[in-house]
Scaffold this active site. Sequence first.
Site, short mmCIF file in Angstrom:
data_model
loop_
_atom_site.label_atom_id
_atom_site.label_comp_id
_atom_site.label_asym_id
_atom_site.label_seq_id
_atom_site.Cartn_x
_atom_site.Cartn_y
_atom_site.Cartn_z
N THR A 132 -3.39 0.87 -63.65
CA THR A 132 -3.36 0.42 -65.13
C THR A 132 -3.05 1.25 -66.22
O THR A 132 -2.15 1.44 -66.88
CB THR A 132 -4.74 -0.38 -65.53
OG1 THR A 132 -5.79 0.45 -65.39
CG2 THR A 132 -4.92 -1.66 -64.87
N ASP A 222 -1.20 11.38 -57.71
CA ASP A 222 -2.60 10.85 -58.17
C ASP A 222 -3.38 11.18 -57.15
O ASP A 222 -3.65 10.28 -56.20
CB ASP A 222 -2.40 9.37 -58.66
CG ASP A 222 -3.77 8.89 -59.52
OD1 ASP A 222 -4.87 9.63 -59.12
OD2 ASP A 222 -3.90 8.12 -60.19
N LYS A 265 -14.41 10.42 -59.87
CA LYS A 265 -14.59 9.72 -58.76
C LYS A 265 -14.82 10.77 -57.55
O LYS A 265 -15.83 11.04 -57.32
CB LYS A 265 -12.99 8.75 -58.29
CG LYS A 265 -12.90 7.88 -59.05
CD LYS A 265 -12.34 7.91 -60.60
CE LYS A 265 -11.88 6.86 -61.11
NZ LYS A 265 -11.58 7.20 -62.50
C1 P61 Z 1 -11.63 2.74 -61.95
F1 P61 Z 1 -10.56 -0.92 -64.82
N1 P61 Z 1 -9.95 4.56 -62.54
O1 P61 Z 1 -11.11 2.56 -60.68
P1 P61 Z 1 -10.08 8.02 -65.79
N2 P61 Z 1 -5.93 7.03 -61.18
C2 P61 Z 1 -6.81 6.21 -60.61
C3 P61 Z 1 -7.95 5.74 -61.18
O2 P61 Z 1 -8.73 4.90 -60.48
C4 P61 Z 1 -8.29 5.98 -62.53
C5 P61 Z 1 -7.43 6.83 -63.07
C6 P61 Z 1 -6.31 7.35 -62.76
C7 P61 Z 1 -11.26 3.86 -62.89
C8 P61 Z 1 -11.98 3.82 -64.51
C9 P61 Z 1 -10.72 2.61 -64.99
O3 P61 Z 1 -8.26 -0.55 -65.32
C10 P61 Z 1 -8.94 0.59 -65.44
O4 P61 Z 1 -10.71 9.21 -65.61
C11 P61 Z 1 -6.21 5.93 -59.27
O5 P61 Z 1 -10.77 6.84 -65.65
O6 P61 Z 1 -9.18 8.12 -67.13
C12 P61 Z 1 -9.40 5.53 -63.22
O7 P61 Z 1 -8.90 8.04 -64.55
C13 P61 Z 1 -7.63 7.19 -64.89
C14 P61 Z 1 -11.32 1.35 -64.80
C15 P61 Z 1 -9.69 2.79 -65.27
C16 P61 Z 1 -10.26 0.30 -64.95
C17 P61 Z 1 -8.79 1.92 -65.75
O8 P61 Z 1 -13.00 2.27 -62.29
#
Ligand code: P61
Length: 465
Positions: A132, A222, A265
Amino acid sequence: MSESAPVRRHSWAEPYKIKAVERIRRTTRAEREEALAQAGWNTFQLRSRDVFIDLLTDSGTNAMSAEQWAGLMLGDEAYAGSENFFHLKQAVQDVYGYPFVVPTHQGRGAEHIISQVLIKPGDVIPGNMYFTTTRLHQELAGGRFIDVIVDEAHDPLDESPFKGNVDLVKLRRVFDEYGADRIPYVSLAVTVNMAGGQPVSVANVRAVRALCDEYGIKLYLDKTRIAENAWFVRQREAGYQDAPVRQIVREICDLTDGAWFSGKKDALVNIGGYLALRDPQVFEDARNLCVVYEGLDTYGGLAGRDMEAMSIGIRESVDEDHLQARVGQVEYLGHALRDGGVPVVLPIGGHAVFLDAARFLPQVPQEQFPAQRLAGEIYLEAGVRSMERGIVSAGRNAETGEHNRPRLELVRLTLPRRVYTQAHMDVVAEAVLAVWDRRAAVRGLAMSFEPKHLRFFQARFTPLA
Ligand code: P61
């Protein structure tokens, strides 16, 4: 367990004991009905005090180690040249091998900067399934994302071991159609979040690199969940059974030109991210934009203590006993649900169990948001919070304005690292099985409010029945 001992299923226990606990609250069904209505049937809009077991995300929800908490006291809160920045840079160099680091407040800060630096209007960016925030920043920079993941990734029942892989035929087709002038880089994620936390094989990364070299195109990574990806490589890829996770992580990074990272993460912290780069010019441009959007390039929106915790967490993230327990817990929940007959994405991924809402609620058409409804029902059942990953998350086509219609209509039960116990997993499985038993009576939702960007975070819904 020694590093090279064979990995047996269910033979693990968490390699830690609990030092501090945080009370969580059970609620009544009536309280949950009220809370969900207030939240517009959007689990992102619930107050956390109304949640019993919070499986919304593994992002920033991890439990830090005693070493990380101690590290907070080493915070050097200087505006410029904080000691903790140099610790972070050293950790990134040691574990991932990239020479340059630009800290950011979290992953999307890094995505924003790298997109602005590398993408020009009219460009296309091929990648292994959209994420997203990644795609949004590529679009805001004037680019268009093109999905080149293998077909198996879109099939919840396909049990291929590396469903995150890039389809090399699709990638070559995009390269031939647009050429190096319009493709600033390939956007490769390990693991692939929206496909179900599915890994990419090292052989596939190597093949993508070779194709990029053939066309003179860059490869950016990523690497938000690279340790989990490396754990799967060790379990599943021929030739890696005895390879330390650290070596696998390094091998993947060595094949790429740079990376962005959400420290929230793998790196076991509550906030933080960065860009890791090799090209000195890209680094110069990125650290310059950092001062515009994030803060000086030796803190990037973070406190010194946050950078210290992240640098310690990076080193802890590649510990194999940790990864075995982490991925093992996800698998435990996944198999409990699968064995109870609940449709889940297979194989079980690294950070979450994904329910197949299309098969769970076949009576609810996709435009009535079955996964959004299912996430609401699971909350109502037992106060377990999950997240929609289907048509709501996919948003609208930036050019036509139509709903994107992903083939995967999923609910994600995401496990924070080092936070919950096996008993929590049993309660979650019981809750989902209870909804499974009454699934025939469940109806869809109508969307009553839709924000412009990343609508899934703030949209509101009303139940159709
Ligand atoms: C998550 F519903 N992930 O999975 P930031 N790359 C990747 C991610 O998984 C990610 C980011 C970049 C989240 C939080 C979140 O649609 C959503 O530190 C593979 O969250 O800015 C984040 O990293 C972005 C939840 C993000 C969502 C976007 O839950």
